[in-house]
Design a protein around this motif. Structure first.
Motif, PDB file in Angstrom:
ATOM      1  N   GLY A  10       4.683   4.845  -0.915  1.00 18.88           N
ATOM      2  CA  GLY A  10       3.391   4.033  -0.370  1.00 18.88           C
ATOM      3  C   GLY A  10       3.801   2.245  -0.237  1.00 18.88           C
ATOM      4  O   GLY A  10       3.066   1.702  -1.938  1.00 18.88           O
ATOM      5  N   ARG A  53       0.021   6.221   5.953  1.00 21.72           N
ATOM      6  CA  ARG A  53      -0.330   4.704   6.263  1.00 21.72           C
ATOM      7  C   ARG A  53      -1.533   4.199   5.632  1.00 21.72           C
ATOM      8  O   ARG A  53      -2.010   5.356   6.521  1.00 21.72           O
ATOM      9  CB  ARG A  53       0.310   4.352   7.740  1.00 21.72           C
ATOM     10  CG  ARG A  53      -0.263   2.902   8.206  1.00 21.72           C
ATOM     11  CD  ARG A  53       0.714   2.419   9.850  1.00 21.72           C
ATOM     12  NE  ARG A  53      -0.274   3.335  10.642  1.00 21.72           N
ATOM     13  CZ  ARG A  53      -1.723   3.643  11.362  1.00 21.72           C
ATOM     14  NH1 ARG A  53      -2.213   2.169  10.743  1.00 21.72           N
ATOM     15  NH2 ARG A  53      -2.684   4.459  11.656  1.00 21.72           N
ATOM     16  N   PHE A  54      -2.156   3.497   5.262  1.00 18.73           N
ATOM     17  CA  PHE A  54      -2.781   3.403   5.012  1.00 18.73           C
ATOM     18  C   PHE A  54      -3.543   1.600   5.158  1.00 18.73           C
ATOM     19  O   PHE A  54      -4.579   1.709   4.407  1.00 18.73           O
ATOM     20  CB  PHE A  54      -2.514   2.671   3.373  1.00 18.73           C
ATOM     21  CG  PHE A  54      -2.633   4.422   2.400  1.00 18.73           C
ATOM     22  CD1 PHE A  54      -3.179   4.688   2.047  1.00 18.73           C
ATOM     23  CD2 PHE A  54      -1.334   5.092   2.703  1.00 18.73           C
ATOM     24  CE1 PHE A  54      -3.769   6.194   1.261  1.00 18.73           C
ATOM     25  CE2 PHE A  54      -0.987   6.352   1.882  1.00 18.73           C
ATOM     26  CZ  PHE A  54      -1.962   6.410   1.136  1.00 18.73           C
ATOM     27  N   ASN A 100       5.059  -0.840   8.908  1.00 16.89           N
ATOM     28  CA  ASN A 100       4.553  -1.261   6.948  1.00 16.89           C
ATOM     29  C   ASN A 100       5.483  -1.760   6.419  1.00 16.89           C
ATOM     30  O   ASN A 100       5.210  -2.578   5.345  1.00 16.89           O
ATOM     31  CB  ASN A 100       4.523   0.818   6.787  1.00 16.89           C
ATOM     32  CG  ASN A 100       3.895   0.894   7.723  1.00 16.89           C
ATOM     33  OD1 ASN A 100       3.080   0.648   7.884  1.00 16.89           O
ATOM     34  ND2 ASN A 100       4.028   2.808   7.597  1.00 16.89           N
ATOM     35  N   ARG A 105      -1.539   9.788  -5.226  1.00 17.54           N
ATOM     36  CA  ARG A 105      -1.109  11.212  -4.521  1.00 17.54           C
ATOM     37  C   ARG A 105      -0.176  12.134  -4.657  1.00 17.54           C
ATOM     38  O   ARG A 105       0.149  12.318  -5.429  1.00 17.54           O
ATOM     39  CB  ARG A 105      -0.055   9.844  -3.723  1.00 17.54           C
ATOM     40  CG  ARG A 105       0.323  10.019  -2.144  1.00 17.54           C
ATOM     41  CD  ARG A 105       0.606   8.704  -1.681  1.00 17.54           C
ATOM     42  NE  ARG A 105       1.110   9.422  -0.541  1.00 17.54           N
ATOM     43  CZ  ARG A 105       1.397   8.329   0.390  1.00 17.54           C
ATOM     44  NH1 ARG A 105       2.350   7.142   0.729  1.00 17.54           N
ATOM     45  NH2 ARG A 105       1.686   9.116   2.246  1.00 17.54           N
TER      46      ARG A 105
END
Length: 618
Positions: free
Chosen positions: A475, A594-595, A86, A502
């Motif tokens: 994020g 995780r996006f 990430n 979020r």
């Protein structure tokens, strides 16, 4: 032939078999061990192997231990790999720091262990250093304002085809960035203007360290003499130190700042519209670097925690060349108190202020509408408001008083910042085109203990925000966005334009929440986003993907493809472009961490083509 030569020619297995047969024939273990040159324990071990497994038990076997209590657990390795994927720019030291801030399962591994985990999983390429770390001589001044390191760096390509430069300076003790000025041409005059502005804001350092550029010294010039930079140093009692020629490591701290600036800001933008746009972006980066970005060489502390500007008691009047003094603009954010005023002058100023002030100034607030310039940096009465070049040309409404400024577009509040406007500025705006303001868009005032609060924050390039002196991940996909953080008991909500983005657990205690700077009483809760959260996942070779801990099988036909998952409250919908692949009920309560897909799908031009079938005759 001697017995030793015979034993050398024999295999290890044969020697062990001979020794076992001699013991079974009646010889003592001590005599056999002495004859074969081994210990008695080895002979006993061979006998046990022979009795349990026969002749095959005497063969060589691995000495690897059956268990390793100190081995890093698979959960910790998975967390390390997840953080690295990430945040590809995080090294082993940063990962150890981040593991300490999270609920790490088990003990926190050392830096070298994290480094080996990254190598084992192929996340970094081990390359030998040209010089060992201990070969470098590290030095640091003992207090702030003792030494500044100054330099010039390029890399800002402009839309008109030119290249701008950045005059940079860092404090040697704290790594605090004191200068970051964009100039079209790095002339001696431009460098001196940036240097003089920093002297106005922070005070006069004891020493400065520069390279041998012609902007700083005439050491290698043809005419010799004294350049303007040397003159400023001499007249203000600053010792000017120069590096050895071709020795960039001497000014290593400012060179390291250049690397961070290049990686985290300049590499993301190929062409800048003008120097003003680049300056506004660098100002935002500089504030984040000084106050919100942990520094590894400082033990993961922030530079602002170690930096202290020169006190007014020690400050002496700044002496500048007459031709340069008139060009120095007023500091955009003064960090030093004004010089002491004589008692008689202070009394006169107080009487004059009291006579000019009226009762109408109390509670005076105005509303004014301005168009966002192309640079995205709006200036009103000397105060700058960063709105991004993406909003260029849009009308923005400012609700302003002497304490706070709210910025709104189409009635939606973008952000709230402290006001540096005086009653004189507000009356001037009313005389131009401003209007008396109505009620403020949000309630501001003292924060009550235990009550919900909210604060504006800018998410940095690694998906972190600063709260109560620590950084918290919200994020990676929010990087670069200004969001509203709402703290309501055990819940931390991330919102933008009144829409909930979020929900996260609140990592702060009540005491830490009370110490947040710029906090205000929270307004109404944000409305849930009408659109589901969209994330990317890469389908495994067995036709499955995992989201929030839930495994979803989509079929082997999609193996290796990157699909989009729409996450709602009760369902997961998997899309391949515009086509719905599957829709399954949501059985997990975990939040999505995780996006982005870990490994993007290769482009079609690089995919291996299917070999043509061979023609058959018959």
């Amino acid at each position: 032939m001697t017995l030793r030569q015979v034993l050398v020619e024999m295999s290890v297995m044969e020697q062990r078999y001979r020794a076992v047969q001699d013991v079974l024939a009646g010889s003592s273990v001590t005599d056999v061990a002495e004859r074969f040159g081994v210990s008695r324990q080895a002979v006993h071990r061979w006998l046990a192997w022979y009795q349990e497994e026969g002749l095959e038990g005497l063969a060589d076997r691995s000495s690897r231990p059956r268990s390793s209590p100190g081995q890093t657990s698979t959960e910790v390795e998975a967390l390390i790999c997840e953080l690295r994927r990430n945040h590809p720019r995080w090294g082993a030291r940063r990962l150890v720091y981040e593991l300490g801030r999270r609920d790490c399962p088990g003990s926190i591994p050392s830096r070298i262990t994290v480094h080996r985990v990254l190598i084992r999983h192929g996340l970094i390429d081990p390359t030998p250093r040209r010089r060992r770390r201990e070969d470098y001589r590290r030095w640091e001044r003992g207090r702030p304002m003792e030494l500044w390191q100054l330099d010039i760096v390029g890399g800002i390509q402009l839309a008109d085809g030119g290249e701008a430069k950045v005059v940079t300076g860092v404090d040697d003790h704290s790594r605090f960035c004191v200068i970051a000025a964009v100039v079209r041409r790095a002339t001696g005059r431009a460098v001196c203007i940036a240097f003089a502005e920093a002297l106005h804001r922070f005070g006069v350092p004891e020493e400065v360290l520069t390279d041998n550029g012609k902007q700083f010294t005439a050491r290698f010039g043809r005419g010799g003499g004294e350049v303007m930079f040397d003159r400023i140093c001499r007249e203000n009692g600053i010792t000017h130190r120069l590096t050895k020629p071709r020795s960039p490591t001497t000014t290593g701290k400012v060179e390291r700042f250049h690397q961070t600036l290049q990686r985290e800001l300049l590499d993301d933008v190929e062409v800048w519209a003008d120097p003003e746009e680049a300056q506004a972006a660098i100002d935002v980066f500089r504030h984040e670097y000084n106050t919100e970005r942990p520094h590894q060489s400082l033990g993961m502390a922030f530079p602002t925690n170690r930096f202290t500007a020169q006190s007014t008691e020690k400050q002496i009047p700044l002496r500048l060349p007459p031709t340069l003094d008139t060009t120095i603009p007023a500091p955009r954010k003064p960090l030093l108190a004004p010089p002491p005023v004589p008692p008689s002058a202070a009394v006169s100023a107080t009487v004059a202020a009291a006579s000019s002030a009226t009762g109408d100034d109390v509670g005076l607030a105005v509303e004014v509408t301005r168009l966002v310039p192309a640079s995205g940096n709006l200036t009103i009465c000397g105060q700058q408001f960063w709105l991004s070049p993406t909003r260029a040309g849009l009308p923005v409404t400012l609700w302003a008083d002497t304490t706070v400024v709210h910025l709104l577009i189409d009635g939606v509040r973008l952000k709230t910042v402290p006001s540096r406007l005086t009653p004189t500025h507000l009356r001037q705006l009313l005389a131009d085109d401003a209007q008396p303001a109505g009620p403020p868009p949000i309630t501001t005032g003292p924060v009550q203990a235990g009550a919900p609060i909210e604060v504006e924050r800018l998410v940095n390039a690694t998906g972190l925000i600063s709260l109560a002196g620590r950084q918290h991940p919200v994020g990676y996909h929010f990087a670069g966005r200004r969001v509203t953080v709402r703290l309501d008991r055990g819940l931390l909500q991330i919102a933008a334009d009144g829409v909930l983005l979020r929900n996260l657990p609140n990592p702060l205690t009540a005491a830490e929440a009370a110490s947040i700077r710029d906090a205000r009483p929270a307004g109404p809760p944000p409305t849930p986003s009408p659109e589901p959260v969209r994330v990317e996942r890469r389908v495994s070779c067995r036709g499955a993907l995992v989201i929030a801990g839930q495994r979803i099988h989509v079929g082997n036909a999609h193996a290796g493809r990157t699909l989009v998952v729409e996450a709602a409250d009760t369902t997961f919908r998997i899309l391949d472009g515009d086509q719905v692949v599957a829709e399954v009920p949501r059985t997990t309560t975990k939040s999505i961490a995780r996006f982005k897909a870990r490994k993007p799908e290769p482009p079609r031009s690089k995919r291996p083509s299917t070999p043509p079938a061979k023609a058959t005759v018959g």
